[in-house]
Design an enzyme around this catalytic site. Structure first.
Site, PDB file in Angstrom:
ATOM      1  N   LYS A  76       0.849  -1.198   0.000  1.00  0.00           N
ATOM      2  CA  LYS A  76       0.000   0.000   0.000  1.00  0.00           C
ATOM      3  C   LYS A  76       0.883   1.246   0.000  1.00  0.00           C
ATOM      4  O   LYS A  76       1.693   1.449   0.899  1.00  0.00           O
ATOM      5  CB  LYS A  76      -0.903  -0.008   1.230  1.00  0.00           C
ATOM      6  CG  LYS A  76      -1.728   1.267   1.415  1.00  0.00           C
ATOM      7  CD  LYS A  76      -2.487   1.231   2.743  1.00  0.00           C
ATOM      8  CE  LYS A  76      -3.119   2.584   3.057  1.00  0.00           C
ATOM      9  NZ  LYS A  76      -3.772   2.607   4.387  1.00  0.00           N
ATOM     10  N   ASP A 124      -2.344  10.463   3.773  1.00  0.00           N
ATOM     11  CA  ASP A 124      -3.751  10.107   3.939  1.00  0.00           C
ATOM     12  C   ASP A 124      -4.449  11.127   4.823  1.00  0.00           C
ATOM     13  O   ASP A 124      -4.360  11.076   6.045  1.00  0.00           O
ATOM     14  CB  ASP A 124      -3.883   8.708   4.552  1.00  0.00           C
ATOM     15  CG  ASP A 124      -5.334   8.294   4.735  1.00  0.00           C
ATOM     16  OD1 ASP A 124      -6.213   8.906   4.086  1.00  0.00           O
ATOM     17  OD2 ASP A 124      -5.592   7.358   5.501  1.00  0.00           O
ATOM     18  N   LYS A 176      -9.732  13.125   8.530  1.00  0.00           N
ATOM     19  CA  LYS A 176      -9.251  12.715   9.839  1.00  0.00           C
ATOM     20  C   LYS A 176      -9.170  13.906  10.783  1.00  0.00           C
ATOM     21  O   LYS A 176      -9.102  15.058  10.336  1.00  0.00           O
ATOM     22  CB  LYS A 176      -7.850  12.102   9.704  1.00  0.00           C
ATOM     23  CG  LYS A 176      -7.787  10.795   8.942  1.00  0.00           C
ATOM     24  CD  LYS A 176      -6.343  10.326   8.819  1.00  0.00           C
ATOM     25  CE  LYS A 176      -6.252   9.006   8.082  1.00  0.00           C
ATOM     26  NZ  LYS A 176      -6.781   7.879   8.869  1.00  0.00           N
ATOM     27  N   ASP A 225       1.652   6.254   5.894  1.00  0.00           N
ATOM     28  CA  ASP A 225       0.655   5.348   5.330  1.00  0.00           C
ATOM     29  C   ASP A 225       1.156   4.656   4.068  1.00  0.00           C
ATOM     30  O   ASP A 225       0.429   3.875   3.469  1.00  0.00           O
ATOM     31  CB  ASP A 225      -0.646   6.110   5.037  1.00  0.00           C
ATOM     32  CG  ASP A 225      -1.870   5.232   5.185  1.00  0.00           C
ATOM     33  OD1 ASP A 225      -1.768   4.160   5.813  1.00  0.00           O
ATOM     34  OD2 ASP A 225      -2.943   5.599   4.669  1.00  0.00           O
ATOM     35  N   ASP A 281     -12.055   7.301   4.088  1.00  0.00           N
ATOM     36  CA  ASP A 281     -10.833   7.053   4.853  1.00  0.00           C
ATOM     37  C   ASP A 281     -10.463   5.573   4.864  1.00  0.00           C
ATOM     38  O   ASP A 281      -9.420   5.197   5.375  1.00  0.00           O
ATOM     39  CB  ASP A 281     -10.992   7.575   6.286  1.00  0.00           C
ATOM     40  CG  ASP A 281      -9.660   7.654   7.017  1.00  0.00           C
ATOM     41  OD1 ASP A 281      -8.617   7.752   6.338  1.00  0.00           O
ATOM     42  OD2 ASP A 281      -9.658   7.615   8.262  1.00  0.00           O
ATOM     43  N   GLU A 334      -9.405   3.887   2.361  1.00  0.00           N
ATOM     44  CA  GLU A 334      -8.930   3.976   0.973  1.00  0.00           C
ATOM     45  C   GLU A 334      -7.870   2.947   0.626  1.00  0.00           C
ATOM     46  O   GLU A 334      -7.705   2.593  -0.540  1.00  0.00           O
ATOM     47  CB  GLU A 334      -8.386   5.384   0.703  1.00  0.00           C
ATOM     48  CG  GLU A 334      -6.954   5.633   1.104  1.00  0.00           C
ATOM     49  CD  GLU A 334      -6.676   5.493   2.598  1.00  0.00           C
ATOM     50  OE1 GLU A 334      -5.563   5.103   2.968  1.00  0.00           O
ATOM     51  OE2 GLU A 334      -7.592   5.782   3.409  1.00  0.00           O
ATOM     52  N   ARG A 393      -7.660  -0.260   1.111  1.00  0.00           N
ATOM     53  CA  ARG A 393      -8.219  -1.475   0.499  1.00  0.00           C
ATOM     54  C   ARG A 393      -8.691  -1.218  -0.927  1.00  0.00           C
ATOM     55  O   ARG A 393      -8.736  -2.138  -1.739  1.00  0.00           O
ATOM     56  CB  ARG A 393      -9.351  -2.009   1.386  1.00  0.00           C
ATOM     57  CG  ARG A 393     -10.553  -1.109   1.492  1.00  0.00           C
ATOM     58  CD  ARG A 393     -11.395  -1.394   2.742  1.00  0.00           C
ATOM     59  NE  ARG A 393     -10.760  -0.926   3.955  1.00  0.00           N
ATOM     60  CZ  ARG A 393     -11.280  -1.086   5.172  1.00  0.00           C
ATOM     61  NH1 ARG A 393     -12.440  -1.677   5.322  1.00  0.00           N
ATOM     62  NH2 ARG A 393     -10.645  -0.637   6.234  1.00  0.00           N
TER      63      ARG A 393
END
Length: 495
Positions: free
Chosen positions: A251, A256, A263, A274, A333, A335, A337
């Protein structure tokens, strides 16, 4: 940092030209007549030193010892984990001391695992981030010699540990870079540099190529940012012709914000981490470049930012993945996956023997396992056992989590084939169940490294995990594979 391995008994170690010596002292330690072990023996007898893990005693200008500094480091039962603690504490104590040449003397009974632990612990404890500092204070230790009673006996483990340490440091450095430096474009450039340096196959695809592949889920996340996405494909052909590769999927969300489901401001800076999964894939390839194990490996990195914008994907939007499955995005959020699922579909073209995705995916996994073990989910028992064993050997621990079918019920929706989130309960598991829908054509495992990829607080920074686990897993596959019979050619992925 230059690591060397030498056969040295304590008497010769005492005469070795270096700035500092770390003598690892385990329970049952028996001093000899040489100055180094005699020093430790007197300290134990006087009660000034204990052989407990992490206990240290410093000495300066000791008679008969060439090094000006000596650290006696307790290592408990002498196991790899205790050696790791001892070396980490001792090397940490030497930071900013001016030491450039270090000698680490391991107990005579030190095995391969203890040698691996000493190398990786030294690299971890001496790492200093300087990339974006105006007046960097760099790492001072330049050469580390690991002294054992028989270097030939542990040489292979030592070389593997050096490679792993290089990969872990590479991953840490990438993940620690600020998000305006470590963009998707930068990750693609780093992949190309690795490929050129080590003979890997490499492709870096841009927005038009990604869209042409039908990666609608990946592009949905990327569309809210002005930074263009990248899809990175790295290939190491070390195994036999036709051997099914291991595919590592990382990933690569380089920042993010949460998107429209934004967030909280507090600690949002940590969302530069991230892309820890992407960094671990690149770090593993950095390690592969050192020893070039006899195994075929593919690295896939979908990379973009997740930002709030007028073009951003919205809660309630429905997108079509590369697999053809439609996804209702209930929370922007969630995201990671969404980009991983398209990469998993892309992995099918390699006819892989195993696919492992690595992602800082869920806060729920942090709640469940903290920062000690990564969450391991797997559709294949043998793959799960191999990864768990590799983590144990590398001291990069993971813990297998369940994948019962019932956990997927919360992903049902009236408007698409699947929703991207379920309820709060079992959040790490439902995220894994989402990914499992796109991984049905190969043995698959998912490592949730949200709790292990970085540390918060005063020692904030990336850890480089799980490079150690992944590299050890690849080495274990090499050991069980036949040697290649033909000269390898650089391969490229089909678009």
């Amino acid at each position: 940092m230059d690591f060397q391995l030498k056969t040295l008994d304590p008497a010769r170690a005492a005469r070795e030209k270096c700035d500092a010596i770390v003598l690892v002292v385990a329970q049952g330690f028996k001093p000899a007549k040489d100055p180094l072990t005699s020093l430790a023996g007197h300290a134990l007898d006087a009660g000034d030193l204990e052989a407990k893990p992490g206990k240290l005693l410093h000495a300066y200008r000791s008679e008969g010892i060439a090094a000006s500094r000596v650290i006696l480091a307790g290592a408990g039962d002498g196991s790899a984990r205790r050696v790791q603690s001892a070396v980490q504490a001792a090397v940490g104590a030497l930071r900013s001391s001016g030491v450039k040449r270090l000698l680490i003397c391991l107990p005579g009974e030190a095995d391969e695992a203890a040698v691996r632990a000493a190398v990786t612990a030294t690299a971890e404890a001496s790492y200093v981030y300087v990339a974006t500092k105006s007046k960097p204070e760099g790492r001072e230790i330049e050469r580390v010699t690991v002294a054992v009673d028989d270097a030939a006996r542990v040489k292979d483990a030592f070389e593997a540990a050096k490679a792993a340490a290089a990969g872990i440091e590479f991953a840490r450095e990438l993940a620690n870079l600020p998000p305006n430096h470590a963009t998707p474009t930068r990750l693609g450039e780093e992949a190309k540099k690795l490929a050129k340096a080590h003979g890997f196959g490499c492709q870096v695809l841009g927005p038009k190529e990604i869209a042409k592949l039908g990666m609608g889920s990946f592009m949905a996340v990327a569309q809210g940012s002005e930074e263009p996405p990248r899809f990175i494909v790295l290939q190491h052909q070390g195994g036999a012709d036709g051997e099914a590769p291991v595919v590592l999927v990382g990933k690569g969300i380089t920042f993010d914000s949460g998107g429209i489901s934004i967030k909280p401001a507090q600690d949002m800076d940590e969302m530069k981490f991230d892309m820890g999964g992407a960094a671990s894939v690149l770090g593993t390839f950095r390690a592969i470049g050192e020893l070039k194990p006899r195994v075929n490996v593919v690295g896939l990195i979908p990379s973009c930012e997740n930002m709030p914008d007028g073009r951003s994907v919205k809660p309630g939007d429905i997108v079509k993945s590369m697999s053809g499955q439609t996804i209702e995005i209930l929370n922007t959020d969630a995201e990671g996956r969404l980009i991983l699922c398209d990469a998993l579909s892309y992995a099918e073209r390699f006819k892989p023997g195993a696919v492992i995705d690595i992602a800082t995916l869920t806060g729920a996994c942090m709640v469940a396992l903290g920062g000690v073990r990564s969450g391991l989910f797997a559709s294949d028992d043998m793959l799960a056992e191999s990864l768990q064993s590799a983590g144990d050997a590398a001291m990069d621990l993971c813990w297998r989590m369940p994948l019962d079918d019932e956990y997927g019920d919360g992903l049902k929706t009236n408007f698409a084939d699947v929703a991207n989130v379920a309820g709060r309960a079992g959040g790490a598991i439902t995220a894994a169940k989402f990914l499992q829908r796109f991984a049905g054509k190969f043995p698959w495992a998912h490592l949730d490294i949200a709790g292990t990829a970085w540390r918060s607080g005063a020692n904030k920074g990336a850890t480089g995990r799980p490079v150690g686990l992944l590299y050890q897993y690849l080495l274990s596959r090499q050991d069980s594979a036949p040697a290649p019979t033909k000269t390898r050619r650089r391969a490229s992925a089909r678009q």
